[in-house]
Design a protein around this motif. Structure first.
Motif, short mmCIF file in Angstrom:
data_model
loop_
_atom_site.label_atom_id
_atom_site.label_comp_id
_atom_site.label_asym_id
_atom_site.label_seq_id
_atom_site.Cartn_x
_atom_site.Cartn_y
_atom_site.Cartn_z
N PHE A 12 0.84 -1.19 0.00
CA PHE A 12 0.00 0.00 0.00
C PHE A 12 0.88 1.24 0.00
CE2 PHE A 12 -2.35 -3.51 1.61
CZ PHE A 12 -3.66 -3.32 1.16
N TYR A 444 -7.68 0.53 7.61
CA TYR A 444 -7.32 1.18 6.35
C TYR A 444 -8.55 1.47 5.49
CZ TYR A 444 -4.73 2.03 2.02
OH TYR A 444 -4.21 2.59 0.88
N THR A 445 -9.41 0.46 5.35
CA THR A 445 -10.55 0.59 4.44
C THR A 445 -11.72 1.32 5.07
OG1 THR A 445 -10.10 -1.77 4.36
CG2 THR A 445 -11.29 -0.90 2.53
N ARG A 450 -9.28 4.03 2.56
CA ARG A 450 -8.19 3.75 1.64
C ARG A 450 -7.41 5.00 1.24
NH1 ARG A 450 -8.94 -1.41 0.21
NH2 ARG A 450 -7.29 -1.28 -1.34
#
Ligand code: WT7
Length: 694
Positions: A12, A444-445, A450
């Protein structure tokens, strides 16, 4: 040692937007700076120290040290010859030189939504000077130790910085610890004064701090160490007609929730226990104090603070940090790891009673002139959306919390998160324990949509600041990996024989040279410092953590390799809990192991062998849990206690914890048990496993 190339796929990346303004904007830039930090440390750190005020400059090399026990005493000295005052740098320098006087230092958000307070840099400076004068008037001098046992209120920061201003050494004891733990810490560091508050609420639970403080001071007295001064802040109680004298709460402090919802408990604060020979009232003292106070100029290696952390022998270790190195390191890690920008609103949810709060609520952010949220409450109170409500309320840009909090909130799903916008968030951080990839993905999501890189910061009370961590715009992230070393930090992985492993490997995580923020000693016991951290592998600082390096050079912490447990991101020693259990008359022997827990990371599973004639029952179980809570604090409350008529031991009498860990998890694959003296014990333990709660 830092790989030339890092993977671009299956990892990422921070956003392009972030890279535009970031202090370290690419992996190549990180590599270049990293090389400079280890090859020319003087030059590297010199640039950073320019941001601070030095009364006198340092003379020798930036770092001078011996890291090898076989060559003599271990020592680390940073910026010898320099003198400064951290409080001056955090406050006066920001107010006067950097013109940040009107900038908000803290948005204080109380336990009850609606309880709030804003403190600017100028106001903080005034409060700190006043309280520094109070401390002086109470006879506190440079080098004296002061214990602080307070809730998450602005006055906690004021108390710590007031100590720093006059060169006194603060020893903050987390307000969740018991009276017994407080007493032990006061005595170990020989504090001359205690600063506390009447009480506070965690969610709807009242913590009566003054009662606990009184109990701790009584214990100190009983053990021949009288502490005759206790300054109490009225946080909950109204000032009118209670014993500490007549005074009103500070104008901006409001506690509507307390008066409306908690009438009954609130009543109890009309008579805070008060001993006029010992107790002093914060407000009364401050009322008569000047808000000007010349800082005490301190040498680089003068002590700054002591903070206790669990030791594997069971006796807490007073980790000592010193002035210049700690300041420079806390400030630099804060700036680069959270990519601090002047318009940030930063929020670290830790308690100041732990090192995370020391370095990343007080020292790092204030050194950078940052605006922070200081939160008194809980992530689940009044409901599980509280974190995100606070994020939206203050438009928080950088948010730093623990994996245990993430896992707990994850249980309630994304709904409570989606109720809030969270569009101000730019960077997320975690600390305290390995974050499992599933929790990482959710953070994160769902939380960061994101958009926000996650900095998984590995460090310890002992390291003073982050040592392995991504830089948000530079390091491609792998969920669950703390990635690469911070500047000046040189990690290695050793095998059992102390050989450095190259390439992909797994073993003991160690550091080969000091960085400015590393601890200097265990307070009052330098030998213990050498034994714990430097004896096992001469030439290296041993973290006590296991670590794996993957094929891309990323570091993955695999957990503790000593007798320590990591419960909700806080270390506890098995020995400490065992000794609390054995102190009970009914317990002959105890062995404590960690059992994986979906939220806390690990929970305590205790095996107890009872004294002859005692039978095991629920009442005893409850008593034992209470005993541990009272001796150590709520954080150490055992989840499971099992009656163990016999414990698995080797022929030489050593308890085989490895086997107990398996029993705790009901795993029957025991591995090699040929050294076990009596194998029938194991069968018996499997049979009376505590089933009810497991
Ligand atoms: C231990 C230090 C540093 C502040 C909080 C705890 C574990 C800490 C991580 C991480 C994996 C971690 C280690 C370490 N730990 N951060 N990002 N990934 N493990 O301070 O009480 O001194 O505990 O916490 O085991 O040794 P501490």
């Amino acid at each position: 040692m830092i790989p030339d190339k890092v993977p671009q796929e299956d990892v990422f990346h921070g956003s392009e937007d972030l890279k535009k303004t970031a202090h370290v904007c690419s992996f190549d830039k990180y590599k270049e700076l990293y090389l400079k930090s280890v090859e020319s440390p003087d030059e590297f750190w010199e640039d950073i120290t320019k941001d601070f005020y030095w009364k006198t400059k340092h003379t020798g090399p930036f770092l001078d040290y011996n890291f090898d026990v076989t060559k003599g005493k271990i020592y680390i000295k940073c910026m010898e010859g320099a003198s400064t005052n951290i409080c001056y740098n955090l406050l006066d320098h920001n107010v006067h030189e950097k013109k940040l006087g009107e900038k908000v230092a803290f948005y204080w958000e109380g336990n009850e939504p609606g309880d709030e307070l804003i403190v600017t840099y100028r106001e903080l400076l005034q409060k700190v000077c006043q309280f520094a004068n109070v401390l002086k008037s109470q006879g506190v001098k440079k080098g004296d130790r002061v214990s602080i046992y307070m809730p998450m209120v602005v006055e906690l920061v004021v108390a710590m910085l007031a100590c720093v201003r006059i060169g006194a050494v603060h020893s903050i004891v987390f307000a969740g610890f018991s009276a017994e733990s407080l007493c032990e810490r006061i005595m170990d560091s020989q504090c001359s004064l205690l600063i506390t508050a009447d009480g506070f609420y965690r969610g709807d639970k009242l913590i009566n701090l003054k009662l606990l403080s009184d109990e701790a001071l009584q214990k100190c007295r009983d053990k021949g160490f009288p502490v005759n001064k206790c300054i109490m802040l009225k946080h909950l109680s109204k000032g009118d007609d209670t014993s500490p004298g007549s005074q009103s709460p500070p104008a901006k402090r409001t506690c509507p929730g307390l008066q409306v919802n908690n009438k009954q408990q609130h009543q109890r604060f009309d008579d805070v226990p008060w001993n006029p020979e010992v107790d002093l009232c914060w407000l009364t003292l401050v009322g008569g104090a000047s808000d000007k106070c010349e800082p005490e100029w301190c040498q680089s290696e003068d002590p700054l603070f002591i903070l206790y952390t669990s030791g594997s022998t069971g006796k807490p270790k007073g980790v000592l940090h010193t002035v210049s190195g700690y300041m420079v390191y806390a400030a630099a890690t804060f700036k680069l790891v959270f990519d601090y920008q002047p318009d940030d609103v930063y929020w670290c949810t830790a308690d100041i009673g732990w090192i995370t709060g020391h370095s990343y609520i007080t020292y790092g952010p204030l050194a950078n002139g940052a605006t922070s949220v200081l939160f008194e409450g809980l992530p689940t109170y009044p409901d599980v959306g509280r974190m995100w409500a606070v994020v939206d309320k203050y438009r928080v840009t950088k948010f730093y919390t623990a994996p245990t909090a993430i896992r707990m909130l994850m249980k309630y799903g994304s709904e409570p998160v989606y109720k809030y916008k969270r569009d101000s968030l730019k960077i997320l951080g975690t600390v305290g324990e390995p974050i499992n990839p599933e929790a990482w993905q959710w953070y994160y999501t769902v939380v960061g949509e994101r958009r926000c890189p996650i900095v998984d910061t590995f460090w310890q009370t002992e390291t003073g600041g982050h040592v392995l961590t991504p830089l948000p715009a530079a390091t491609p992230m792998k969920p669950g990996s703390a990635t690469f070393p911070f500047f000046g930090v040189v990690p290695a992985i050793l095998n059992e024989s102390g050989e450095e492993l190259e390439g992909p490997s797994e073993g003991y995580l160690v550091f080969k040279q000091p960085w400015p923020g590393v601890m200097r000693t265990v307070y009052g016991n330098h030998q213990r410092f050498e034994t714990i951290y430097f004896q096992k592998f001469p030439g290296y600082y041993v973290t006590g953590d296991g670590c794996r390096r993957d094929e891309d050079g990323y570091y993955w912490i695999t957990g503790r390799i000593d007798d320590m447990l990591n419960v909700s991101g806080h270390l506890l020693s098995t020995a400490e809990v065992e000794s609390a259990l054995v102190e009970h008359v009914s317990v002959a022997e105890a062995a404590v192991v960690g059992r994986p827990h979906p939220v806390k990371g690990e929970s305590l599973y205790c095996f107890v062998t009872l004294t002859d004639g005692v039978t095991y029952n629920r009442a005893l179980e409850a008593e034992l849990k209470k005993q541990v809570r009272e001796k150590i604090g709520a954080i150490a409350t055992p989840d499971f206690i099992q009656n163990a008529p016999g414990l698995p031991k080797t022929r030489s009498g050593k308890i085989m914890r490895r086997v107990l860990r398996k029993i705790a998890c009901d795993e029957h694959e025991l591995g090699d048990i040929s050294t076990l003296a009596d194998s029938s014990v194991v069968e018996q333990l499997f049979q009376n496993r505590h089933c009810a709660a497991v």
